[in-house]
Design a protein around this motif. Structure first.
Motif, PDB file in Angstrom:
ATOM      1  N   SER A  42      -8.868  -6.065   1.221  1.00  0.00           N
ATOM      2  CA  SER A  42      -8.042  -7.214   0.841  1.00  0.00           C
ATOM      3  C   SER A  42      -7.227  -6.917  -0.416  1.00  0.00           C
ATOM      4  CB  SER A  42      -8.922  -8.450   0.610  1.00  0.00           C
ATOM      5  OG  SER A  42      -9.630  -8.791   1.774  1.00  0.00           O
ATOM      6  N   LEU A  43      -7.809  -6.210  -1.372  1.00  0.00           N
ATOM      7  CA  LEU A  43      -7.096  -5.902  -2.616  1.00  0.00           C
ATOM      8  C   LEU A  43      -5.932  -4.940  -2.385  1.00  0.00           C
ATOM      9  CD1 LEU A  43     -10.026  -5.520  -5.179  1.00  0.00           C
ATOM     10  CD2 LEU A  43      -8.314  -7.330  -5.107  1.00  0.00           C
ATOM     11  N   THR A  44      -6.160  -3.929  -1.573  1.00  0.00           N
ATOM     12  CA  THR A  44      -5.143  -2.884  -1.423  1.00  0.00           C
ATOM     13  C   THR A  44      -4.133  -3.166  -0.318  1.00  0.00           C
ATOM     14  OG1 THR A  44      -6.667  -1.667   0.024  1.00  0.00           O
ATOM     15  CG2 THR A  44      -6.625  -1.070  -2.306  1.00  0.00           C
TER      16      THR A  44
ATOM     17  N   GLY B  78      -2.307   7.375  -6.614  1.00  0.00           N
ATOM     18  CA  GLY B  78      -2.249   6.540  -7.814  1.00  0.00           C
ATOM     19  C   GLY B  78      -2.555   5.090  -7.522  1.00  0.00           C
ATOM     20  N   LYS B  79      -2.153   4.631  -6.346  1.00  0.00           N
ATOM     21  CA  LYS B  79      -2.483   3.268  -5.939  1.00  0.00           C
ATOM     22  C   LYS B  79      -3.982   3.117  -5.684  1.00  0.00           C
ATOM     23  CE  LYS B  79       1.434   0.918  -5.586  1.00  0.00           C
ATOM     24  NZ  LYS B  79       1.628  -0.406  -6.235  1.00  0.00           N
ATOM     25  N   LEU B  80      -4.605   4.177  -5.176  1.00  0.00           N
ATOM     26  CA  LEU B  80      -6.018   4.090  -4.800  1.00  0.00           C
ATOM     27  C   LEU B  80      -6.957   4.181  -6.000  1.00  0.00           C
ATOM     28  CD1 LEU B  80      -6.182   6.327  -1.587  1.00  0.00           C
ATOM     29  CD2 LEU B  80      -6.038   3.853  -1.719  1.00  0.00           C
ATOM     30  N   ALA B  81      -6.607   4.985  -6.995  1.00  0.00           N
ATOM     31  CA  ALA B  81      -7.545   5.319  -8.072  1.00  0.00           C
ATOM     32  C   ALA B  81      -8.104   4.093  -8.804  1.00  0.00           C
ATOM     33  CB  ALA B  81      -6.883   6.293  -9.046  1.00  0.00           C
TER      34      ALA B  81
ATOM     35  N   SER C  47      -0.759  -2.043   4.059  1.00  0.00           N
ATOM     36  CA  SER C  47       0.314  -2.399   3.141  1.00  0.00           C
ATOM     37  C   SER C  47       1.627  -1.701   3.478  1.00  0.00           C
ATOM     38  CB  SER C  47      -0.096  -2.046   1.705  1.00  0.00           C
ATOM     39  OG  SER C  47       0.833  -2.554   0.771  1.00  0.00           O
ATOM     40  N   THR C  48       1.550  -0.507   4.043  1.00  0.00           N
ATOM     41  CA  THR C  48       2.781   0.185   4.431  1.00  0.00           C
ATOM     42  C   THR C  48       3.363  -0.361   5.729  1.00  0.00           C
ATOM     43  OG1 THR C  48       1.567   1.900   5.657  1.00  0.00           O
ATOM     44  CG2 THR C  48       1.993   2.299   3.320  1.00  0.00           C
ATOM     45  N   VAL C  49       2.533  -1.020   6.541  1.00  0.00           N
ATOM     46  CA  VAL C  49       2.996  -1.584   7.805  1.00  0.00           C
ATOM     47  C   VAL C  49       3.570  -2.977   7.607  1.00  0.00           C
ATOM     48  CG1 VAL C  49       2.274  -2.347  10.108  1.00  0.00           C
ATOM     49  CG2 VAL C  49       1.382  -0.211   9.161  1.00  0.00           C
ATOM     50  N   ALA C  50       2.888  -3.788   6.787  1.00  0.00           N
ATOM     51  CA  ALA C  50       3.294  -5.183   6.595  1.00  0.00           C
ATOM     52  C   ALA C  50       4.577  -5.270   5.775  1.00  0.00           C
ATOM     53  CB  ALA C  50       2.178  -5.954   5.908  1.00  0.00           C
ATOM     54  N   LYS C  51       5.376  -6.297   6.070  1.00  0.00           N
ATOM     55  CA  LYS C  51       6.617  -6.544   5.336  1.00  0.00           C
ATOM     56  C   LYS C  51       6.458  -7.658   4.308  1.00  0.00           C
ATOM     57  CE  LYS C  51       9.545  -5.069   9.186  1.00  0.00           C
ATOM     58  NZ  LYS C  51      10.638  -5.452  10.127  1.00  0.00           N
TER      59      LYS C  51
END
Length: 358
Positions: A180-182, A211-214, A265-269
């Motif tokens: 949910s966070l990412t 960097g987004k994951l860390a 997150s890369t799929v959703a607009k």
């Protein structure tokens, strides 16, 4: 009334423009119905079993065949000693062990009822309860010579529900929060307009993904420790195996869950689409991972698909270390599977990401 019709027309146009959300909203119930209809099955059958046949007589082979005919057990593996059988259960490679004594054939031929040792894995109370049905005497066999099962539950012998449920619940809670966070991280950058700053930076796609994951990975590990502490202090669920080993093996699961959220997150607009896609992945993860319903009940294709779910493999690790006290090396297949899933998801998310504002 004119105002009402105007608002209705406006919302219809909005739905037509947001085709992705419309498709998700229409397909999500059908997808969940299909998955839940096949995954939810309380009639647990074909439980993996190991046999220790110390008699090797015609009667012992007939008894093994009768257990198979109940369809509750699949006694496909045979080992030499009860210790080996117990080890397979501890490793998670079997749920039930049947130990046939050396004098089994003679006792049956004499019309007596020999005792057969049965070892059960109590880490999953649903499976252990259903497995005992295989040893119930059918009405037509309730005569002399019917073997009597001496059942021993190796783990969670009291059948305490918290001991069986809490380890799996830990994995469910961590995955829900982390995904949910990412799942809205990239979408939020787009909506706030801050993605443009990343566009002019020399950061590569892989560097941006990692960097987004860390930060979320560090947060998730702290959360994992907090949930483990809550399980101990609130529900008296103790880690039987290695606590440091459990923490280390949680790392690939955390990264796999983070990568799943990042892929969403890369799929959703929009953030609304990200939430819908998160729900689309959460419920199948809970039902198909073996947390609620044993995977033995699933059809072949659903069982294969469940192996791509990170929670499936982490449940093996959680129940193995917390309840059964398994060694870290014995859980290496689940760890490697989680690592492979994390690598694949990060690769797909990196490939899909484009440093551009649509």
């Amino acid at each position: 009334m004119n105002g009402f019709l105007f608002v209705v027309r406006k919302e219809v146009l909005h739905l037509r423009r947001d085709a992705t959300s419309l498709v998700i909203a229409l397909l999500l119930p059908l997808f969940q119905l299909l998955v839940f209809g096949f995954a939810i099955d309380f009639d647990v059958r074909h439980i993996g079993a190991v046999v220790v046949d110390q008699d090797r007589s015609r009667e012992s082979r007939a008894y093994i065949a009768s257990l198979r005919n109940t369809q509750y057990l699949d006694p496909d593996t045979e080992v030499a000693t009860a210790e080996e059988a117990a080890k397979l259960i501890q490793n998670g490679r079997a749920r039930v062990a049947v130990v046939i004594p050396p004098n089994f054939g003679r006792e049956v031929a004499a019309g007596r009822s020999p005792q057969v040792g049965v070892l059960l894995d109590g880490s999953d109370s649903t499976v252990s309860t259903r497995a005992t049905l295989a040893f119930s005497a059918p009405p037509q066999a309730a005569v002399g010579g019917r073997p009597q099962a001496r059942v021993q539950v190796l783990f969670n012998p009291t059948g305490r529900s918290q001991t069986s449920i809490i380890p799996g619940l830990i994995g469910v809670v961590i995955q829900i929060v982390v995904v949910s966070l990412t799942s809205s991280s990239i979408v939020r950058e787009k909506e706030l307009g801050t993605l443009e700053q990343l566009m002019v930076s020399p950061i590569g796609r892989l560097g941006l993904m990692l960097g987004k994951l860390a930060p979320y990975a560090v947060l998730a590990m702290f959360e994992f420790g907090a949930v483990l502490g809550g399980a101990f202090f609130l529900f008296d669920v103790r880690v039987v195996g290695s606590l440091p080993g459990l923490i280390v093996l949680a790392i690939p699961f955390v990264f796999a869950s983070l990568a799943l959220g990042l892929l969403i997150s890369t799929v959703a607009k929009t953030q609304a689409q990200a939430l819908q896609l998160t729900l689309l992945t959460m419920l199948p993860s809970i039902l198909m991972s073996g947390f609620v319903f044993p995977q033995e009940t699933m059809p072949g294709m659903l069982y294969i698909a469940s192996q791509a779910i990170p929670l499936t493999h982490f449940l093996q690790i959680l129940r193995g270390i917390i309840v059964r006290g398994s060694m870290v090396v014995e859980l290496l297949p689940s760890t490697l599977a989680l690592t492979a899933i994390a690598v694949v998801l990060v690769t797909i998310a990196t490939t899909r990401f484009r440093k551009s504002v649509e």
